[in-house]
Structures are given as C-alpha cells and as structure tokens.
Scaffold this active site. Structure first.
Site, PDB file in Angstrom:
ATOM      1  N   ASP A  87      31.226  36.021  23.100  1.00  9.78           N
ATOM      2  CA  ASP A  87      29.306  35.944  22.674  1.00  9.78           C
ATOM      3  C   ASP A  87      29.713  36.491  20.565  1.00  9.78           C
ATOM      4  O   ASP A  87      30.064  36.633  20.572  1.00  9.78           O
ATOM      5  CB  ASP A  87      29.074  37.016  23.329  1.00  9.78           C
ATOM      6  CG  ASP A  87      29.971  38.559  23.063  1.00  9.78           C
ATOM      7  OD1 ASP A  87      30.923  38.219  23.323  1.00  9.78           O
ATOM      8  OD2 ASP A  87      29.247  38.897  23.163  1.00  9.78           O
ATOM      9  N   GLU A 182      31.551  41.099  24.541  1.00  7.10           N
ATOM     10  CA  GLU A 182      31.708  41.970  24.102  1.00  7.10           C
ATOM     11  C   GLU A 182      31.517  42.646  23.311  1.00  7.10           C
ATOM     12  O   GLU A 182      31.732  43.986  23.433  1.00  7.10           O
ATOM     13  CB  GLU A 182      33.626  40.879  23.460  1.00  7.10           C
ATOM     14  CG  GLU A 182      34.321  42.170  23.389  1.00  7.10           C
ATOM     15  CD  GLU A 182      33.842  42.423  20.874  1.00  7.10           C
ATOM     16  OE1 GLU A 182      34.740  43.084  20.757  1.00  7.10           O
ATOM     17  OE2 GLU A 182      33.369  41.832  21.014  1.00  7.10           O
TER      18      GLU A 182
HETATM   19 ZN   LIG Z   1      34.595  40.599  18.244  1.00 11.40          ZN
END
Ligand SMILES: [Zn+2]
Length: 417
Positions: A87, A182
């Site tokens: 992401d 994340e």
């Molecule tokens: Zn990163």
C-alpha cells in the site's frame, strides 16, 4: 558473490508495480482498507507462480505468502523471511503514477513535468550527493511515486527470482510476505507469525543505501482529562469551572525548549499533545509519548501527571484523571536476544561492498510489532526517499544493491548454520 543480480529486472518490476494504485485509507471498515490493493497482491501471486514458486497464495485478508524452497544440504538452517508492504500513503494520490527514469543523473535539478512547482534539488536532498551517475526514478509531479514500499516489493521479487534461477546457491527456505495497510497502521493486524513459519524476517522498507534499522521508538499514548463544572453562563458567577481554561493552563505549562517533536532529534524522546476534545464541563488532551528507552516513557508520563495535578491545584473545584495506553515497544528489546538477526544483515551489507549505516527510527515499523509477536524483524534499505511526498525518489542502483543484500542474507544464514 553475484554482482548486481537481475540488473534490469528489479527496475522493470518496480516501474510496473508503481502503476497499480494501492493507496490505503484511514477509517475504512474493510480489511484491507481499500480493495484495489488486492489487484497488485494477486498480480504478485501470479508472478511468483510463473517463477516456479508453487505455494504462492493470497489469503482472505490480502496477505501474500510464498516460499523459495531450500537448496542447502545442511540440516537445521533457519527459515528467514522478507517482507514488504504494497500500500501507499493516504497523504498523496497514488492514482495514475507516471514514473520517470532520469538516466545517468549529473546533479541537475529534476523538475517534475506535470507540476513544475515540484523540483527535486540536490541542496534539499543530501542523500542525492552519492547518486551522481545513477538512474533516478521520480513520479511526474501530481502523485507520489510509491517507492515506499514498492522498491522493497520489487527487490524481494527480483531476489526470489534470482534464487530460483540459481539453485547452486546454498540457502535455507526463504519465506516471502507482501502485506496491505502498513501506512494506516494495520499492516500486521492479521499477520499469522506461526503460519509464516520463519525464525526471523527483514522488512525491506528502509531509506539510505546500506541502512539497517534495528531500533525504533517505544511508544505510549496518554489521555489527560480535566473535569470542570458547567452552568448557565448568565448565572455562573462563583459556580462555573471551565475545563477548557484549565486544559489551556496545563498546555501552557509544557516545556517550551525541549521534550517536543519540534525541538528534539536523534535519540531524544518527546511528549506530543495532538488532539484536544473540549467542552466547558470536560476537556481531554491526548498525547503521544515517545522514547527509545521504555522506562523513560514512565518518567515522561509521571512528569505530565505531576504537571496536570499542579494545574488543577490552581483551579479549585477542577479535577484531573490520566490514562496511559501502550502503543508499541522498541524492537531492540527483542533483537538483542537474537543477535545474529541484525549481525547477518550488517555482514550482508558489507559483502555487497556498500557502507553500513545504522540508525534508530523515530517511529514504529511493522517489524517492531512483528518482533513482539515472536518474529524478530529489523528493517533493511530498499532505497526509497522522501516518503509520502510527490518528490519521492529511488535510484535503480540502490534497488539493485537491495536485491544483492537479500541474496547475501539468505546465503549467510546457511553459511553460518
Ligand atoms: Zn513503508
């Protein structure tokens, strides 16, 4: 030792992966937070299978896991893992990324053509100094690049392919994981350490060439709530206690020359008020508490509590409560119990013939959460710079070195077993 394995492959892979919009989103009620991340995750499974990695699969949460089978004849070689997140940050658009390769860069300003207000300058980016003659990749000015962390994804993919194509290189089983979300702090939410089945892992999400990060902040959050007394403002004389004013007095008593994000650097910790929820009756101030030394969090919390009590003492009738919540802990506490994990990463960098750089991250990483979940996981460079910005950049040569370091780490665990 291999020199620059898969010389073109890592850059080609990277240029392809950044064209997938994988932006994650805060406050989503799905996991992953955006379904478009699954498109790249599924693509990675296909590519791993095409390389001959038969067990590559994505689970219902989006995690891709795969194994490069062991080639060693030794018994008992530990399984090691490499992890990257797909992401990109919610802070800048990741849609329609148009990567540009600035070949053999000679130090000139790089003007991003789709928004010429965005200029990558040597003077503002000290890490560019060592990139003269390299191939720099940027976005075109209206989006981020996504090198954070697609540089790591590309490096792991290229290293996996290299290992599969070179069965003569002895190594234990190498586990791979690609994760979603994340950037919204949920990258490890459904990560099953037992299923991953590695002794240790490396997130390939570090910045500078040669960097190995084995320390993060330890972090708590703290809520200081002031209770006042509300009554009709027309009839309030001698009765009303305005908790907003009590909280403002408290915030005014915070140190002005230290202990804050804006006044500290390096290994100094801080206390950081970042949200205030206010009404006459009740006002709460939320703090981030950060330090590299966990017991120093307690000292900072005690100091804030003392300051809060001194404040209410000056406002008769007001009261205060303090509540602390643990966020995460310095991964060093775990890594110190498994010294080879970081030592082999350092040795892998030295063997790649590049300078070893070690730093303490002023934040947390997925690796620090994984370390406390039982998977010791320091962070290793993938070459990504200017995270979350339209001025993000990475060099092809740094990514190639990142591939080499992954291969070296896999070899070292076999060699030393
Ligand atoms: Zn990163």
């Amino acid at each position: 030792m291999p020199t620059s394995p898969m010389k073109t492959s890592v850059a080609e892979r990277f240029l392809h992966y950044v064209t997938y919009d994988t932006q994650s989103r805060e406050g989503s009620d799905t996991y992953p937070s955006t379904l478009k991340q699954l498109v790249l995750l599924d693509r990675l499974v296909e590519e791993l299978k095409a390389m001959g990695i038969a067990d590559a699969a994505r689970d219902e949460h989006g995690y891709v896991m795969a194994t490069v089978p062991a080639t060693t004849k030794k018994a008992g070689v530990p399984v090691v893992g490499f992890i990257a997140h797909v992401d990109t940050s919610p802070e800048s658009s990741g849609a329609g990324v148009k990567p540009i390769v600035h070949r053999n860069w000679q130090g000139q300003d790089i003007v991003l053509p789709d928004d010429p207000a965005y200029v990558l300058r040597r003077g503002d980016n000290p890490d560019l100094e060592e990139q003269i003659g390299n191939d720099i990749i940027t976005a075109s000015g209206t989006t981020l690049l996504g090198a954070d962390n697609k540089a790591g994804v590309a490096a792991i993919m290229a290293a996996a392919e290299y290992l599969v194509q070179h069965p003569e290189i002895p190594h234990g089983a190498v586990r791979i994981a690609f994760t979603p979300d994340e950037e919204v702090g949920a990258g490890t939410k459904h990560f099953e350490v037992g299923r991953f089945g590695a002794y240790c892992a490396y997130t390939m999400d570090g910045e500078k060439l040669g960097q190995v990060d084995a320390e993060t902040f330890s972090a708590d959050s703290m809520t200081v709530t002031f209770q006042g007394f509300n009554t009709h403002p027309g009839f309030a004389q001698g009765k009303m206690i305005n908790s907003i004013k009590v909280a403002a007095d408290f915030i005014g008593r915070l140190p002005k020359d230290g202990l804050a994000p804006e006044t500290t650097a390096g290994r100094e910790g801080f206390v950081h008020p970042y949200v205030v929820e206010a009404s006459v009756d009740r006002t709460s101030v939320k703090f981030l508490i950060r330090d590299f030394v966990t017991p120093a969090l307690k000292e900072k919390e005690a100091r804030l509590e003392k300051l809060a009590r001194e404040t209410v003492a000056a406002w008769p009738g007001a009261s205060v409560t303090c509540e602390v919540q643990e966020s995460y802990r310095n991964m060093k506490e775990v890594l110190d119990r498994h010294p080879q994990v970081v030592e082999y990463a350092r040795e892998a960098v030295r063997r790649a013939g590049i300078p070893l750089r070690e730093s303490a991250i002023r934040g947390g990483t997925d690796g620090c959460r994984l370390s406390f979940m039982g998977l010791p996981t320091p962070n290793v460079f993938a070459g990504e710079h200017n995270f979350h910005s339209r001025l993000e950049w990475v060099s092809v040569q740094d990514m190639e070195k990142s591939v080499e370091v992954i291969v070296n780490i896999a070899r070292l665990w076999e060699e030393k077993a």
